[in-house]
Design a protein around this motif. Structure first.
Motif, PDB file in Angstrom:
ATOM      1  N   GLY A 232       0.801  -1.210   0.000  1.00 53.79           N
ATOM      2  CA  GLY A 232       0.000   0.000   0.000  1.00 53.79           C
ATOM      3  C   GLY A 232       0.837   1.265   0.000  1.00 53.79           C
ATOM      4  N   ASP A 233       2.160   1.112   0.121  1.00 52.15           N
ATOM      5  CA  ASP A 233       3.084   2.243   0.160  1.00 52.15           C
ATOM      6  C   ASP A 233       3.534   2.580  -1.269  1.00 52.15           C
ATOM      7  OD1 ASP A 233       4.951   4.167   0.667  1.00 52.15           O
ATOM      8  OD2 ASP A 233       6.296   2.898   1.835  1.00 52.15           O
ATOM      9  N   GLU A 234       3.271   3.794  -1.697  1.00 59.07           N
ATOM     10  CA  GLU A 234       3.636   4.216  -3.051  1.00 59.07           C
ATOM     11  C   GLU A 234       5.146   4.179  -3.261  1.00 59.07           C
ATOM     12  OE1 GLU A 234       3.093   8.067  -6.059  1.00 59.07           O
ATOM     13  OE2 GLU A 234       2.047   7.994  -4.123  1.00 59.07           O
ATOM     14  N   ASP A 235       5.918   4.508  -2.231  1.00 57.03           N
ATOM     15  CA  ASP A 235       7.374   4.486  -2.364  1.00 57.03           C
ATOM     16  C   ASP A 235       7.894   3.070  -2.601  1.00 57.03           C
ATOM     17  OD1 ASP A 235       7.443   7.190  -2.003  1.00 57.03           O
ATOM     18  OD2 ASP A 235       8.011   7.107   0.113  1.00 57.03           O
ATOM     19  N   PHE A 236       7.307   2.088  -1.924  1.00 56.05           N
ATOM     20  CA  PHE A 236       7.745   0.703  -2.129  1.00 56.05           C
ATOM     21  C   PHE A 236       7.387   0.232  -3.530  1.00 56.05           C
ATOM     22  CE2 PHE A 236       7.081  -3.930  -1.805  1.00 56.05           C
ATOM     23  CZ  PHE A 236       8.373  -4.295  -1.427  1.00 56.05           C
ATOM     24  N   ARG A 237       6.217   0.605  -4.012  1.00 55.61           N
ATOM     25  CA  ARG A 237       5.833   0.233  -5.381  1.00 55.61           C
ATOM     26  C   ARG A 237       6.750   0.906  -6.393  1.00 55.61           C
ATOM     27  NH1 ARG A 237       0.550   1.376  -3.448  1.00 55.61           N
ATOM     28  NH2 ARG A 237       0.464   3.204  -4.810  1.00 55.61           N
TER      29      ARG A 237
ATOM     30  N   LEU B 174       9.807  -1.200  -6.555  1.00 61.25           N
ATOM     31  CA  LEU B 174       9.574  -2.401  -7.358  1.00 61.25           C
ATOM     32  C   LEU B 174       9.607  -2.072  -8.845  1.00 61.25           C
ATOM     33  CD1 LEU B 174       6.711  -4.206  -5.384  1.00 61.25           C
ATOM     34  CD2 LEU B 174       9.090  -4.951  -5.618  1.00 61.25           C
ATOM     35  N   ARG B 175       9.034  -0.933  -9.212  1.00 64.44           N
ATOM     36  CA  ARG B 175       9.076  -0.532 -10.624  1.00 64.44           C
ATOM     37  C   ARG B 175      10.511  -0.283 -11.068  1.00 64.44           C
ATOM     38  NH1 ARG B 175       7.872   5.378 -12.719  1.00 64.44           N
ATOM     39  NH2 ARG B 175      10.068   5.377 -12.135  1.00 64.44           N
ATOM     40  N   ASN B 176      11.295   0.391 -10.222  1.00 68.65           N
ATOM     41  CA  ASN B 176      12.709   0.598 -10.547  1.00 68.65           C
ATOM     42  C   ASN B 176      13.437  -0.729 -10.715  1.00 68.65           C
ATOM     43  OD1 ASN B 176      12.781   3.369 -10.682  1.00 68.65           O
ATOM     44  ND2 ASN B 176      13.624   3.674  -8.647  1.00 68.65           N
ATOM     45  N   LEU B 177      13.130  -1.688  -9.841  1.00 67.35           N
ATOM     46  CA  LEU B 177      13.774  -2.991  -9.929  1.00 67.35           C
ATOM     47  C   LEU B 177      13.427  -3.687 -11.240  1.00 67.35           C
ATOM     48  CD1 LEU B 177      15.501  -5.122  -8.499  1.00 67.35           C
ATOM     49  CD2 LEU B 177      13.394  -6.039  -7.496  1.00 67.35           C
TER      50      LEU B 177
ATOM     51  N   TYR C 252      16.312   8.954  -4.004  1.00 67.29           N
ATOM     52  CA  TYR C 252      14.985   8.405  -4.288  1.00 67.29           C
ATOM     53  C   TYR C 252      14.889   7.836  -5.692  1.00 67.29           C
ATOM     54  CZ  TYR C 252       9.902   8.043  -4.585  1.00 67.29           C
ATOM     55  OH  TYR C 252       8.621   7.576  -4.735  1.00 67.29           O
ATOM     56  N   THR C 253      15.544   8.450  -6.661  1.00 61.14           N
ATOM     57  CA  THR C 253      15.382   8.036  -8.057  1.00 61.14           C
ATOM     58  C   THR C 253      15.952   6.660  -8.343  1.00 61.14           C
ATOM     59  OG1 THR C 253      17.454   9.121  -8.711  1.00 61.14           O
ATOM     60  CG2 THR C 253      15.442  10.427  -8.835  1.00 61.14           C
ATOM     61  N   THR C 254      16.830   6.151  -7.476  1.00 59.33           N
ATOM     62  CA  THR C 254      17.438   4.844  -7.710  1.00 59.33           C
ATOM     63  C   THR C 254      17.090   3.841  -6.612  1.00 59.33           C
ATOM     64  OG1 THR C 254      19.479   5.604  -6.627  1.00 59.33           O
ATOM     65  CG2 THR C 254      19.371   5.790  -9.024  1.00 59.33           C
TER      66      THR C 254
ATOM     67  N   ILE D  19      17.358  -1.529  -1.050  1.00 58.04           N
ATOM     68  CA  ILE D  19      17.674  -0.281  -0.353  1.00 58.04           C
ATOM     69  C   ILE D  19      16.661  -0.036   0.767  1.00 58.04           C
ATOM     70  CG2 ILE D  19      17.932   2.206  -0.601  1.00 58.04           C
ATOM     71  CD1 ILE D  19      20.151   0.740  -1.966  1.00 58.04           C
ATOM     72  N   ASP D  20      15.382  -0.289   0.477  1.00 58.69           N
ATOM     73  CA  ASP D  20      14.352  -0.147   1.507  1.00 58.69           C
ATOM     74  C   ASP D  20      14.602  -1.101   2.675  1.00 58.69           C
ATOM     75  OD1 ASP D  20      12.979   1.801   0.092  1.00 58.69           O
ATOM     76  OD2 ASP D  20      11.748   0.353  -0.983  1.00 58.69           O
ATOM     77  N   LEU D  21      15.029  -2.320   2.352  1.00 60.40           N
ATOM     78  CA  LEU D  21      15.319  -3.299   3.404  1.00 60.40           C
ATOM     79  C   LEU D  21      16.409  -2.779   4.334  1.00 60.40           C
ATOM     80  CD1 LEU D  21      15.710  -7.122   2.859  1.00 60.40           C
ATOM     81  CD2 LEU D  21      17.259  -5.886   4.356  1.00 60.40           C
TER      82      LEU D  21
END
Length: 278
Positions: free
Chosen positions: A43-48, A51-54, A228-230, A235-237
């Motif tokens: 539900g977190d936009e930053d985590f999504r 995932l998109r970056n990945l 943030y862009t990368t 990185i979140d972990l």
């Protein structure tokens, strides 16, 4: 087997258990929370966004290494002069750690332009190609793709070695038989050589793909762990673990494990069936 059972699978189970608790601090064990941490993550936009970056990074990494690696292997397979020298040059980047190469590529991919430009942007300006200068990994829309450039540079040689071994493993009799039957070079590659290389290509996709899904050190060395862009899930972990939020960091680790398993398990099933047929 005992050591693997304890320090691999045992710790995976412990990680999953932690991800199902509310242990958001370093103090004391957490209580059962079910799938709440996973709902919070997705539900977190930053985590999504991570995932998109990945996904973008993985696609660029795979495409670049497979294309460049195959072309290099094809050139060497056709008897390019100085094969030993070029093979060593192509494989050398593998001997460099992602941290060490990331320090160099951080300078090469510097986003400064004009008189303050360094690295590639400075080279473009000196060649009167200033229109090619850009923000690289600082770009908000495709900055993660700039990180794929050094990754491709570092692993394309490995893929080249895989394809070259595949080329050298094809019996010369098959090529001669196809030519005697009147096959052109294109038909020879399409109907004889390429099918023989499909297991090599699959292995390269699995190996490079799972490496790209776990990318961390290269991004930290180039852009840092706060850019943030990368950002990617790894990185979140690290960020959540540093804060002491063990539940969320364990949930991110479990998500990464599932993503890697989706890529690797079908490959293991495929290889098992191939062994059974033999």
């Amino acid at each position: 087997m005992v050591l693997i059972g304890i320090f691999v699978y045992g710790l995976i189970v412990a990680n999953v258990q932690t991800s199902l608790t509310d242990q958001h601090t370093r103090v004391g064990p957490g209580n059962w929370a079910g799938l709440e941490n996973y709902r919070t993550l997705f539900g977190d936009e930053d985590f999504r966004y991570g995932l998109r970056n990945l996904l973008y990074y993985t696609l660029a990494f795979l495409a670049g290494t497979l294309l460049i690696g195959f072309v290099w292997a094809w050139l060497l397979e056709r008897g390019l002069w100085g094969e030993g020298f070029f093979r060593a040059v192509y494989l050398f980047p593998m001997a460099v750690s992602f941290i060490a190469s990331g320090v160099v590529w951080r300078w090469l991919l510097n986003s400064a332009e004009g008189d303050r430009a360094t690295g590639l942007n400075r080279g473009f300006d000196s060649l009167h190609l200033g229109f090619l200068s850009n923000e690289w990994w600082s770009n908000e829309r495709w900055g993660i793709l700039a990180i794929a450039v050094p990754a491709v540079w570092q692993l394309a040689g490995y893929v080249m070695a895989l394809f070259l071994a595949g080329f050298r493993g094809i019996p010369e009799e098959l090529r001669e038989a196809a030519r005697m039957d009147g096959a052109s070079e294109w038909k020879l590659y399409r109907h004889v050589i390429f099918p023989q290389l499909s297991p090599v290509a699959l292995s390269a996709i699995i190996i490079v793909g799972h490496m790209s899904l776990k990318v961390f050190d290269l991004i930290v060395a180039i852009a840092g762990d706060t850019n943030y862009t990368t950002k990617v899930p790894a990185i979140d972990l690290w960020t959540e673990y540093s804060r002491g939020d063990y539940a969320i960091s364990s949930a991110i680790g479990t998500v990464l494990l599932v993503i890697v398993a989706v890529l690797i398990v079908p490959y293991l099933v495929y290889t098992f069936r191939q062994e059974r047929r033999r």
